[in-house]
Design a protein around this motif. Sequence first.
Motif, PDB file in Angstrom:
ATOM      1  N   ARG A   1      -7.752   4.637  -4.747  1.00 22.32           N
ATOM      2  CA  ARG A   1      -8.782   5.149  -4.090  1.00 22.32           C
ATOM      3  C   ARG A   1      -8.501   6.629  -4.051  1.00 22.32           C
ATOM      4  O   ARG A   1      -7.430   7.247  -3.403  1.00 22.32           O
ATOM      5  CB  ARG A   1      -9.287   4.783  -2.489  1.00 22.32           C
ATOM      6  CG  ARG A   1     -10.302   5.568  -1.916  1.00 22.32           C
ATOM      7  CD  ARG A   1      -9.994   5.305  -0.497  1.00 22.32           C
ATOM      8  NE  ARG A   1     -10.866   5.896   0.420  1.00 22.32           N
ATOM      9  CZ  ARG A   1     -11.013   7.267   0.741  1.00 22.32           C
ATOM     10  NH1 ARG A   1      -9.777   7.846   0.518  1.00 22.32           N
ATOM     11  NH2 ARG A   1     -11.787   7.814   1.592  1.00 22.32           N
TER      12      ARG A   1
ATOM     13  N   THR B   1       0.622  -1.286   0.004  1.00 23.05           N
ATOM     14  CA  THR B   1       0.022   0.041  -0.020  1.00 23.05           C
ATOM     15  C   THR B   1       0.714   1.287   0.033  1.00 23.05           C
ATOM     16  O   THR B   1       1.641   1.472   0.876  1.00 23.05           O
ATOM     17  CB  THR B   1      -0.957   0.282   1.362  1.00 23.05           C
ATOM     18  OG1 THR B   1      -1.817  -1.084   1.249  1.00 23.05           O
ATOM     19  CG2 THR B   1      -1.838   1.206   1.304  1.00 23.05           C
TER      20      THR B   1
ATOM     21  N   THR C   1       0.475   5.317   0.376  1.00 24.55           N
ATOM     22  CA  THR C   1      -0.386   6.389   0.579  1.00 24.55           C
ATOM     23  C   THR C   1       0.351   7.676   0.225  1.00 24.55           C
ATOM     24  O   THR C   1       1.524   7.926   0.527  1.00 24.55           O
ATOM     25  CB  THR C   1      -0.744   6.526   1.894  1.00 24.55           C
ATOM     26  OG1 THR C   1      -1.155   5.167   2.680  1.00 24.55           O
ATOM     27  CG2 THR C   1      -1.567   7.636   2.415  1.00 24.55           C
ATOM     28  N   THR C   2      -0.411   8.332  -0.770  1.00 20.41           N
ATOM     29  CA  THR C   2       0.232   9.664  -1.092  1.00 20.41           C
ATOM     30  C   THR C   2      -0.481  10.949  -0.328  1.00 20.41           C
ATOM     31  O   THR C   2      -1.713  10.584   0.368  1.00 20.41           O
ATOM     32  CB  THR C   2       0.281   9.697  -2.759  1.00 20.41           C
ATOM     33  OG1 THR C   2      -1.117  10.034  -2.936  1.00 20.41           O
ATOM     34  CG2 THR C   2       0.747   8.588  -3.181  1.00 20.41           C
ATOM     35  N   THR C   3      -0.251  12.156  -0.583  1.00 17.69           N
ATOM     36  CA  THR C   3      -1.082  13.083  -0.281  1.00 17.69           C
ATOM     37  C   THR C   3      -2.420  13.166  -0.960  1.00 17.69           C
ATOM     38  O   THR C   3      -3.129  13.655  -0.408  1.00 17.69           O
ATOM     39  CB  THR C   3      -0.315  14.496  -0.523  1.00 17.69           C
ATOM     40  OG1 THR C   3       0.080  14.251  -1.797  1.00 17.69           O
ATOM     41  CG2 THR C   3       0.989  14.508   0.556  1.00 17.69           C
ATOM     42  N   HIS C   4      -2.695  12.365  -2.074  1.00 21.49           N
ATOM     43  CA  HIS C   4      -3.772  12.426  -2.690  1.00 21.49           C
ATOM     44  C   HIS C   4      -4.548  11.316  -2.937  1.00 21.49           C
ATOM     45  O   HIS C   4      -5.816  11.201  -3.098  1.00 21.49           O
ATOM     46  CB  HIS C   4      -3.638  13.304  -4.146  1.00 21.49           C
ATOM     47  CG  HIS C   4      -3.423  14.516  -4.094  1.00 21.49           C
ATOM     48  ND1 HIS C   4      -2.098  15.126  -3.943  1.00 21.49           N
ATOM     49  CD2 HIS C   4      -4.470  15.403  -4.316  1.00 21.49           C
ATOM     50  CE1 HIS C   4      -2.255  16.597  -3.896  1.00 21.49           C
ATOM     51  NE2 HIS C   4      -3.593  16.742  -4.206  1.00 21.49           N
TER      52      HIS C   4
ATOM     53  N   HIS D   1      -4.681   6.594  -2.416  1.00 18.53           N
ATOM     54  CA  HIS D   1      -4.115   5.088  -1.625  1.00 18.53           C
ATOM     55  C   HIS D   1      -3.919   4.302  -2.819  1.00 18.53           C
ATOM     56  O   HIS D   1      -5.021   4.168  -3.644  1.00 18.53           O
ATOM     57  CB  HIS D   1      -5.002   4.626  -0.802  1.00 18.53           C
ATOM     58  CG  HIS D   1      -5.247   5.529   0.599  1.00 18.53           C
ATOM     59  ND1 HIS D   1      -4.455   5.139   1.527  1.00 18.53           N
ATOM     60  CD2 HIS D   1      -6.494   6.138   0.504  1.00 18.53           C
ATOM     61  CE1 HIS D   1      -4.952   6.149   2.478  1.00 18.53           C
ATOM     62  NE2 HIS D   1      -5.799   6.744   2.117  1.00 18.53           N
TER      63      HIS D   1
ATOM     64  N   PRO E   1      -9.203  10.817  -2.884  1.00 17.71           N
ATOM     65  CA  PRO E   1      -9.989  11.577  -1.901  1.00 17.71           C
ATOM     66  C   PRO E   1     -11.444  11.604  -1.841  1.00 17.71           C
ATOM     67  O   PRO E   1     -12.113  11.742  -0.966  1.00 17.71           O
ATOM     68  CB  PRO E   1      -9.074  12.945  -1.727  1.00 17.71           C
ATOM     69  CG  PRO E   1      -8.159  12.906  -2.764  1.00 17.71           C
ATOM     70  CD  PRO E   1      -8.271  11.586  -3.690  1.00 17.71           C
TER      71      PRO E   1
ATOM     72  N   ASP F   1      -3.289   0.342  -3.484  1.00 18.05           N
ATOM     73  CA  ASP F   1      -3.158  -1.110  -3.143  1.00 18.05           C
ATOM     74  C   ASP F   1      -2.765  -1.824  -4.132  1.00 18.05           C
ATOM     75  O   ASP F   1      -3.371  -1.866  -5.277  1.00 18.05           O
ATOM     76  CB  ASP F   1      -4.481  -1.414  -2.594  1.00 18.05           C
ATOM     77  CG  ASP F   1      -4.948  -0.934  -1.196  1.00 18.05           C
ATOM     78  OD1 ASP F   1      -3.863  -0.601  -0.471  1.00 18.05           O
ATOM     79  OD2 ASP F   1      -6.154  -1.191  -0.739  1.00 18.05           O
TER      80      ASP F   1
END
Lengths: 254, 344
Positions: free
Chosen positions: B282, B255, B257-260, B262, B284, B264
């Motif tokens: 996904r 996974t 995770t970015t500032t904008h 996800h 935001p 997976d």
Amino acid sequence: MTGSSRRWGVHSEIAAYRAAISELPTAVHATDDPAGSIVVVPGAGWQAGVLRAGGDGAVAVIVDEPIGPAGDLDVPLPVVIARRRMLALPELREPVAFVTVDVSGSAQDHPAALRDGLGLARRMVGGALQLEHARRTSHAVTAVLTAADGRPVAVTVADVSAPQGAGRLRVRGHGVEAIEALVDDAVGVRAVTVESGDGIRRLPAVHEAPARAALRAAVAAISAVESTLPDLAEARCDLALTTMILDTHLHRSE
Amino acid sequence: MPYGVGIIGAGPGVAALHLPTLGRLAELFEVVHIADGGSGRASGLAEPIGATASTGIHDLVADPRVDVVAVCSPPAEHAAHILAALKAGARGILCEKPLATDPDQARLVIDACRQAGAALVVGTNHLYDPAWARAKHHLLARGARVIAVDVTLSLPPNGRYHALVTDQITEPAARPLPAHLPPEVQAGIVRQLISGLLVHDLPLVRDIAPHVGEIDVARFIAPLGCLVVYDGGGMPVRLAVVMRPDGADVHWRLTITTTHDHIDVDFPPPFVHTGSAVVTVRSPEGTLTRYPRSATDGYEAEWRALAQQLDGAAVTEYDEPLADAHHALAVADAAAARLRGAVA
């Protein structure tokens, strides 16, 4: 459905509870008088609200999505803690080996989401958690907690550019059986799944509004001969850990 | 004309992984020789496909039909076997992970491959999974800052998946571990889990978080697993694995995770050929995007990558596998050291 013949007054200024009152017409009714009523206290500044409700003669208090530490708050009346992300979890045949808790979204949503993520993790490991390590980076907080038997719970809280109220909580217990609780507000999902050698089982969706469930719990607690709600004690643990993790710069227990 | 492959090693990784995979790539490769280390298993694997069997590596590397050597021996022997194959004139090497068990060995091997101009692929199959290219493309196109990287793996016994790709393995009965392992043993297990299992994903992690900073947490997980959290250069990297005795299908997820968003990346179980990993993004706003799954899995893709190098259609990377090897060993060594320090 409520198990009580008396209609209890509910004192609340929160829209979701006023709606829920209309969904329990034989059990409750709206009132402006807290005395002898169920009082709904909002989550911000909830400790003072609970004490005030007790002083006003409330028969039960519902705390809606509390944030901030509970301290040693204790009142001689039933306290229901409404935590909409605390999905019901089934018993597993085998204990999980470890748990991952992933919270993401707007920073304003983190306290409530992490509180419930820790609560779900606590239930998955079957007991209280102790914080072992926490670190904050520019956009994330990581933490590792341990159960009494040493099983770890790994937490990541990520600041994502998301509108408030559009966050995601994913809690997964990993083991012979895997259990995952997912609350994704942007997608509109609240689901619990259990994976085993037999396949994947999705628990029935929860269609009841959290506010209605909280009202039912309060009515049941008032009607019970002896109320033993664990809500406040559990929330006390989860909120204390939430505060420690989110306020951390670097925490190491060793 | 397919390239002739000599396989050093005759364990489950050969029977359940490379032979079935190469069986799918008959237009590119033909297994001509299998060598065991004295177990006698090579003949059982070689006979059904008409290959030669031998013991030790001498006959195999001297076999003129062998263009490519697949090094599937125990990890501690990888470096020596690669060097022997190159010395005998092998044109290409596919080395099962890890490339080597210490950084100096890794450099020695890479220098030798470079000098020989040999094609080289290390069997970290997730790096070659077409889904990873998609995930990376998404990352680059979006340009969002990565803020956390997690790899989580929960794995039932391999036998479940061996049985789906071969009938040549008799699974040994699982031996339960003692309830309490000494710290030094735990540290050794954690090092092995990272360098031998999580190494599949560490090249991907390195693509995003090349830095290996302070190890925040290194824990052994019963019955057999570990949790490692470290500073990946301003972003946390979390690696968690458990090998369990039974139960649910594999859960093998990277996974990002970015500032904008996800991302997976859900990898398929080991050994099987059911296609690529699945990439789900996904946003935001709650939009879920699932990219189409490729029919090609990472195992096939790594062999195809080797063929492309041998054909001259792709350039052989030497610095990248070396950096990957050093990165994985750095994580493994630091985690083991942290564990020793923490539990001493």
